[in-house]
Design a protein around this motif. Structure first.
Motif, mmCIF file in Angstrom:
data_model
loop_
_atom_site.group_PDB
_atom_site.id
_atom_site.type_symbol
_atom_site.label_atom_id
_atom_site.label_comp_id
_atom_site.label_asym_id
_atom_site.label_seq_id
_atom_site.Cartn_x
_atom_site.Cartn_y
_atom_site.Cartn_z
ATOM 1 N N PRO A 1 29.346 -21.216 -5.497
ATOM 2 C CA PRO A 1 29.758 -19.809 -5.768
ATOM 3 C C PRO A 1 30.774 -19.249 -6.681
ATOM 4 N N ASP A 2 31.253 -20.634 -6.337
ATOM 5 C CA ASP A 2 33.175 -20.179 -7.498
ATOM 6 C C ASP A 2 32.087 -20.348 -9.505
ATOM 7 N N THR B 1 29.387 -9.944 -6.978
ATOM 8 C CA THR B 1 29.325 -8.794 -7.727
ATOM 9 C C THR B 1 28.894 -7.643 -7.740
ATOM 10 N N ILE C 1 34.265 -4.221 1.558
ATOM 11 C CA ILE C 1 34.283 -5.857 2.195
ATOM 12 C C ILE C 1 32.465 -5.377 2.234
ATOM 13 N N ILE D 1 29.911 -12.331 0.828
ATOM 14 C CA ILE D 1 30.886 -12.852 1.371
ATOM 15 C C ILE D 1 30.289 -13.958 2.423
ATOM 16 N N ARG E 1 28.700 -16.605 0.643
ATOM 17 C CA ARG E 1 29.463 -17.252 -0.345
ATOM 18 C C ARG E 1 29.949 -18.457 0.752
ATOM 19 N N SER F 1 32.328 -21.598 -0.446
ATOM 20 C CA SER F 1 33.040 -21.541 -2.048
ATOM 21 C C SER F 1 34.601 -21.504 -1.429
ATOM 22 N N ASP G 1 37.312 -19.620 -2.490
ATOM 23 C CA ASP G 1 38.162 -18.526 -2.197
ATOM 24 C C ASP G 1 36.433 -16.915 -2.267
ATOM 25 N N THR H 1 36.690 -14.351 -1.386
ATOM 26 C CA THR H 1 37.249 -13.056 -1.596
ATOM 27 C C THR H 1 37.276 -12.414 -3.035
ATOM 28 N N ALA H 2 37.055 -13.524 -3.662
ATOM 29 C CA ALA H 2 37.769 -13.414 -5.100
ATOM 30 C C ALA H 2 36.830 -12.120 -5.892
ATOM 31 N N ILE H 3 35.689 -11.785 -5.024
ATOM 32 C CA ILE H 3 35.103 -11.373 -5.792
ATOM 33 C C ILE H 3 35.094 -9.482 -5.731
#
Lengths: 177, 196
Positions: A116-117, A126, B147, B152, B155, B160, B162, B164-166
């Protein structure tokens, strides 16, 4: 910030369900009968969308199962490679306007494979979040009122999808490359 | 336009399947697609009935009109041919708010109500989309989501650090998409208006 937004979305519907009937009652509306009247319309609306959705989902399903999707991706990838756009993500970009479920499946697969990262993980996240399934929304909404001539709606919908895609690639490259 | 895209997907699909020597998948795919369409519509009955009931209450209580008055400057620009007090305006606003909050389930029924109300304003051929309908759909397919809950969640599921990085990148991308949707829609509206 995220916690706040999350809290708002958690409360939005319960609060609506509490306040709307309450205020209606205070304004002298016969709440039960009015609700039933509205709900009755829901049935016909949903049924009316069936033929339109059948037509669209059949075409999309054939397009995907036949391998035509892959052909399209293959043709497009040499153009997109030099733009910082990894070919792994292309199936998602092509699928996003066609089928929400399928696009989510591709996104999940990419996140599971690359993490995911990772760059790809963030890019596809995105892209998944930034547009809706254009063809589905168009078919469903227009179908519910019997519109068959969409005029320019598909063009502007796809223009928006393409822009969101380009913007996703740009911003994720800027921030996470 | 939709006729060409629809036919194109089917013809191209069948040709590719034939070339791959697996033309039999077409039948199954077609039936699966049809099956999914009917199931989707039937599932919608529950949620649409429910939200239409609530919407009717909100309308009767005057809440929709109050909300519409609040955002009138924006809506007057986006939907010049929808009267400010028309129920269509209220439904459009509710739909877009639900989209922004990421409440996908609530957004669909509101969108369907908005279309029905816009259809009542359709003075031309009832089978042809009006300018306001096209604008509404352009906004709808590119709507900002604060949101993106589902992604999320995925992820988080895949560990993940992070999740909510996106959110920031998503808002940026969708804002660009929405801006272009509004501009393209306005240009095409003028162009198509002249043609017809």
């Amino acid at each position: 910030m995220y916690e706040l937004i999350n809290e708002i979305s958690r409360w939005a519907i319960p609060l609506t369900l509490l306040l709307v009937p309450l205020i209606a009652m205070l304004r002298g509306v016969s709440v039960f009968e009015t609700f039933v009247e509205g709900a009755a319309e829901g049935f016909t609306t949903a049924v009316k969308t069936i033929p339109y959705l059948v037509a669209m989902l059949v075409a999309i399903s054939i397009f995907r199962a036949s391998g035509a999707m892959e052909v399209l991706v293959h043709v497009l990838s040499p153009i997109l490679d030099p733009l910082g756009f990894p070919p792994e993500v292309l199936p998602h970009a092509v699928m996003r306007p066609l089928s929400g479920g399928a696009a989510l499946g591709i996104a999940t697969d990419l996140i599971a494979t690359h993490g995911p990262d990772s760059f790809i993980g963030r890019l596809v996240s995105t892209m998944q979040g930034s547009t809706d399934t254009t063809f589905y929304v168009l078919t469903l909404y227009f179908g519910s009122v019997g519109i068959t001539r969409y005029r320019y709606a598909i063009i502007s919908g796809l223009a928006a999808d393409l822009t969101s895609l380009v913007a996703s690639v740009f911003i994720v490259n800027q921030l996470f490359r | 336009m939709v006729n060409y895209i629809w036919l194109g997907m089917i013809v191209f699909g069948i040709l590719v399947a034939g070339a791959n020597g697996q033309v039999e998948v077409v039948t199954r795919a077609a039936l699966e697609g049809a099956d999914k369409a009917v199931k989707t519509s039937l599932n919608l009955i529950a949620i649409i009935s429910f939200w239409l009931g609530i919407m009717k209450l909100a309308e009767a209580a005057g809440l929709v009109r109050a909300l519409a008055r609040l955002v009138r400057p924006v809506t007057r620009f986006l939907f010049p041919d929808v009267p400010a007090n028309h129920p269509a305006m209220g439904a459009i606003i509710m739909n877009l708010s639900a989209n922004i909050l990421g409440l996908g389930n609530a957004a669909t029924p509101m969108g369907l109500i908005a279309m029905q109300e816009l259809q009542k304003l359709n003075r031309g051929d009832p089978r042809t989309a009006t300018g306001a309908m096209c604008t509404f759909l352009a906004l709808n397919t590119s709507c900002i989501t604060l949101i993106p809950t589902t992604i999320i969640g995925i992820r988080v599921m895949y560990g993940s650090t992070d999740p909510t990085a996106i959110v920031g990148t998503t808002i940026f991308a969708t804002a660009c998409g929405m801006t272009v949707a509004v501009i393209v829609d306005r240009m095409l509206r003028v162009f198509y208006g002249r043609q017809e």
